[in-house]
Design a protein around this motif. Structure first.
Motif, PDB file in Angstrom:
ATOM      1  N   GLN A  33       0.732  -1.142   0.030  1.00 38.85           N
ATOM      2  CA  GLN A  33       0.006  -0.027   0.065  1.00 38.85           C
ATOM      3  C   GLN A  33       1.008   1.129   0.039  1.00 38.85           C
ATOM      4  OE1 GLN A  33      -2.473   1.876  -0.872  1.00 38.85           O
ATOM      5  NE2 GLN A  33      -4.008   0.590   0.446  1.00 38.85           N
ATOM      6  N   GLN A  34       0.308   2.388  -0.534  1.00 42.73           N
ATOM      7  CA  GLN A  34       1.144   3.550  -0.739  1.00 42.73           C
ATOM      8  C   GLN A  34       1.014   4.655   0.279  1.00 42.73           C
ATOM      9  OE1 GLN A  34       0.671   6.767  -4.323  1.00 42.73           O
ATOM     10  NE2 GLN A  34       1.778   4.712  -5.218  1.00 42.73           N
ATOM     11  N   ILE A  35       1.965   5.118   0.521  1.00 42.10           N
ATOM     12  CA  ILE A  35       2.062   6.365   1.339  1.00 42.10           C
ATOM     13  C   ILE A  35       2.735   7.800   0.555  1.00 42.10           C
ATOM     14  CG2 ILE A  35       2.720   7.580   3.630  1.00 42.10           C
ATOM     15  CD1 ILE A  35       3.234   4.785   4.811  1.00 42.10           C
ATOM     16  N   GLU A  40       4.548  13.921  -3.927  1.00 41.40           N
ATOM     17  CA  GLU A  40       5.695  14.006  -4.299  1.00 41.40           C
ATOM     18  C   GLU A  40       6.656  12.843  -3.974  1.00 41.40           C
ATOM     19  OE1 GLU A  40       6.959  17.612  -3.050  1.00 41.40           O
ATOM     20  OE2 GLU A  40       5.705  19.002  -4.469  1.00 41.40           O
ATOM     21  N   THR A  41       6.829  12.553  -2.873  1.00 43.11           N
ATOM     22  CA  THR A  41       7.477  11.382  -2.304  1.00 43.11           C
ATOM     23  C   THR A  41       6.613  10.406  -2.201  1.00 43.11           C
ATOM     24  OG1 THR A  41       9.037  13.084  -1.156  1.00 43.11           O
ATOM     25  CG2 THR A  41       8.645  10.787  -0.228  1.00 43.11           C
ATOM     26  N   ARG A  42       6.809   9.270  -2.679  1.00 47.89           N
ATOM     27  CA  ARG A  42       6.164   8.021  -2.451  1.00 47.89           C
ATOM     28  C   ARG A  42       6.749   6.642  -2.101  1.00 47.89           C
ATOM     29  NH1 ARG A  42       1.076   8.713  -5.110  1.00 47.89           N
ATOM     30  NH2 ARG A  42       1.273  10.536  -6.429  1.00 47.89           N
ATOM     31  N   TYR A  43       6.252   5.906  -0.830  1.00 46.44           N
ATOM     32  CA  TYR A  43       6.788   4.624  -0.657  1.00 46.44           C
ATOM     33  C   TYR A  43       5.718   3.978  -0.020  1.00 46.44           C
ATOM     34  CZ  TYR A  43       7.606   6.590   4.278  1.00 46.44           C
ATOM     35  OH  TYR A  43       7.547   7.178   5.451  1.00 46.44           O
ATOM     36  N   SER A  44       6.026   2.592   0.145  1.00 43.36           N
ATOM     37  CA  SER A  44       5.165   1.478   0.513  1.00 43.36           C
ATOM     38  C   SER A  44       5.220   1.578   1.909  1.00 43.36           C
ATOM     39  CB  SER A  44       5.348   0.088  -0.227  1.00 43.36           C
ATOM     40  OG  SER A  44       6.749  -0.205   0.478  1.00 43.36           O
ATOM     41  N   MET A 253      -3.218   1.131  10.902  1.00 41.33           N
ATOM     42  CA  MET A 253      -3.734  -0.080  11.303  1.00 41.33           C
ATOM     43  C   MET A 253      -4.858  -0.887  10.163  1.00 41.33           C
ATOM     44  SD  MET A 253      -6.270  -0.785  14.821  1.00 41.33           S
ATOM     45  CE  MET A 253      -7.409  -0.176  14.250  1.00 41.33           C
ATOM     46  N   LEU A 254      -5.516   0.027   9.763  1.00 40.61           N
ATOM     47  CA  LEU A 254      -6.359  -0.458   8.475  1.00 40.61           C
ATOM     48  C   LEU A 254      -5.625  -1.027   6.968  1.00 40.61           C
ATOM     49  CD1 LEU A 254      -9.644   1.308   9.314  1.00 40.61           C
ATOM     50  CD2 LEU A 254      -9.092  -0.962  10.005  1.00 40.61           C
ATOM     51  N   GLY A 255      -4.470  -0.144   6.928  1.00 37.67           N
ATOM     52  CA  GLY A 255      -3.943  -0.390   5.844  1.00 37.67           C
ATOM     53  C   GLY A 255      -4.293   0.515   4.458  1.00 37.67           C
TER      54      GLY A 255
END
Length: 556
Positions: A33-35, A40-44, A253-255
């Motif tokens: 899942q993505q944050i 601009e900045t993205r990671y899992s 917690m819910l992803g």
């Protein structure tokens, strides 16, 4: 007599309620899942866990251990989310610094907290230079930037390291052990009160139970005013303010996909809503108004956005305006000392829900959405009189909201007398005046200090503000009590016009007098013409609430 306690075999794992447990399911089922930070900045989520380990290693090498207080000064960023987990998971305390209070108050909170490490966005270096000399024990300073460059040497402050540079050199294999779930996890300071800010603390157990209770409530409705795993979450309540109402912990917690907007800029928030397909947010009424104003005349599609409103009263006029733009808006209730969410205004099943589905613009729907709502699980919420007896559930009899729940703060940091006053009689006293309806809905009438006693009657400042705000051309208003030799107190209305509006004192008075004639409000609630004053701008607290303290000082 047999021992009534549950016994465990020696090999059993007695699962403690620690912040780290909120990551377990998310990493198991939502690792990809993505944050994103500002788009601009993205990671899992897997990357989040890696960076949490790196941050803990970095802090450990800087002397942070169990019991250390680590302060953070930043806007809503991925770094803040990392600190939400890494710091308390080490057994240390996360102190979220309110960057919107005065420099003097920031210095006070840093001193009072005993922070030994400070992670600060480079944007706040000039502010820190102002107060550094007044810090009794200056913390180790780690500076974070919104690019990959190292920290500039222009600052006179003793910068220990750059966040990203040091993080990249730190191991992700930090081992987060178990400890007592009653260990202090977070600390922050209240705002908008008299005197110095008061520190509010929560344990790991309280943070986890609040997340579970709130998530259960938000997920329980069939549709509308709810949160589910397919939602895209963006906080618009600062992460430094009451842990952004605890919602980032719930989102992880819910992803959920998480969109962190940094500093709140209307156009950026609206753009992120559109480009990242945000479906769930929370904010104070002034921010909601700012978003509606920012979207006016543009092509922004606000439909499908669920918005929880708290901090101050959601007015019927603002509620209708949000509904007209397709926002599923509803109120939540709580305070810094309550976790914070203790009630939500979600529609119950049955006839009321059917009516709301049929026409979300009905007066009944708006009225319900603007209430404090009904208590979330495990919350014992009472409305009581001066003798601590429950008032009738008639929607008319007023009393104070008092509370018990497993996630309420157990006292203020270093302030035993204020803590005892908060918990007088074994219930947390909210200082909010409310009525309880027969179906359990709670409606906040006013703050105890804001209720106006005039002509032998009690006047709700919240109610009068809501009515004034419905007058065409009014942007916002504040009603306060001013001394009066004949009546004890009289209401005074401070009003801000909408840009280009020519709304007058006479128009506002005519509206209120007509409501008094119709017995909607008391005639004592209508301010005299000389006590309706227009302002260019309304003073606000650091979190966007009307600052009635400053208004009273100005009037006096």
């Amino acid at each position: 007599m047999p021992d009534p306690l549950v016994t465990a075999t020696p090999s059993a794992y007695d699962y403690p309620l620690l912040v780290k447990q909120l990551l377990v399911n998310a990493l198991a089922v939502s690792a990809k899942q993505q944050i994103t930070y500002r788009g601009e900045t993205r990671y899992s989520y897997a990357d989040l866990r890696r960076r949490i380990g790196q941050l803990a290693s970095m802090l450990s090498s800087s002397g942070v251990k169990a019991g250390t207080t680590v302060a953070v000064m930043d806007w809503d960023s991925h770094r803040y989310l990392e600190s939400y987990f890494a710091v308390p998971m080490m057994g240390a305390t996360l102190f979220t610094v309110n960057v919107r209070i005065s420099p003097k108050q920031i210095a006070y909170t840093l001193n009072d907290s005993g922070a030994q490490v400070l992670i600060a966005n480079a944007e706040f270096l000039p502010l820190l230079e102002q107060i550094w000399g007044s810090l009794a024990h200056p913390p180790l300073l780690i500076v974070a930037r919104d690019d990959d460059c190292s920290v500039e040497t222009a600052s006179s402050l003793p910068v220990a390291c750059d966040y990203e540079l040091r993080l990249s050199m730190s191991s992700s294999d930090f081992v987060f052990g178990d400890f007592d779930e009653r260990t202090r996890a977070v600390l922050f300071y209240t705002t908008g009160t008299t005197g110095d800010p008061k520190g509010v603390t929560y344990s790991h157990r309280q943070v986890v139970l609040h997340a579970l209770a709130t998530a259960a409530t938000l997920a329980s409705p069939r549709e509308g005013q709810r949160l589910h795993r397919e939602d895209v979450y963006m906080p618009i309540t600062p992460m430094f303010h009451v842990l952004a109402w605890g919602m980032p912990y719930i989102a992880v917690m819910l992803g959920l996909k998480i969109v962190l907007p940094g500093r709140y800029e209307p156009h950026l928030l609206l753009r992120l809503k559109q480009t990242e397909q945000v479906t769930f947010s929370h904010c104070v009424p002034t921010i909601l108004q700012m978003l509606l104003d920012g979207a006016r005349g543009d092509s922004f599609d606000l439909s499908g956005w669920k918005m929880m409103i708290g901090g101050s009263a959601l007015s019927p006029g603002l509620c209708r305006a949000a509904l007209d733009r397709g926002i599923d808006v509803f109120a939540g209730y709580g305070m810094s000392e309550t976790g914070p969410i203790v009630a939500l205004s979600q529609f119950p099943p049955g006839a009321m829900h059917a009516e709301a589905d049929k026409d979300a613009g009905t007066d009944e729907s708006v009225r319900r959405r603007c209430m404090a709502g009904r208590p979330v699980p495990m919350v014992d919420l009472r409305v009581v009189d001066g003798d601590m007896c429950d008032v009738p559930r008639d929607g008319r009899t007023q009393g104070e909201v008092v509370l018990r729940a497993p996630f309420l703060t157990l006292g203020y940091h270093g302030k035993p007398e204020a803590s005892e006053a908060l918990w007088a009689g074994g219930y947390l006293h909210s200082q909010d005046v409310a009525v309880m309806h027969p179906d359990g809905y709670v409606q906040i009438v006013d703050r105890i200090k804001d209720v106006i006693k005039t002509g032998g009657e009690w006047v709700s400042s919240i109610e009068i503000e809501a009515l004034i705000n419905e007058v065409p051309g009014v942007q916002e208003s504040a009603v306060i009590g001013v001394k009066d030799e004949r009546w004890g107190e009289r209401p005074m209305a401070l009003v801000v016009r909408r840009p280009g509006s020519a709304v007058s004192v006479a128009t506002i008075r005519q509206r209120l007098l007509a409501l008094a004639e119709a017995s909607r409000i008391s005639r004592y609630a209508v301010p005299e013409a000389t006590r309706i004053v227009f302002l260019d701008e309304m003073p606000k607290t650091s979190v966007g609430k009307l600052d009635k303290k400053r208004l009273r000082e100005w009037i006096d």
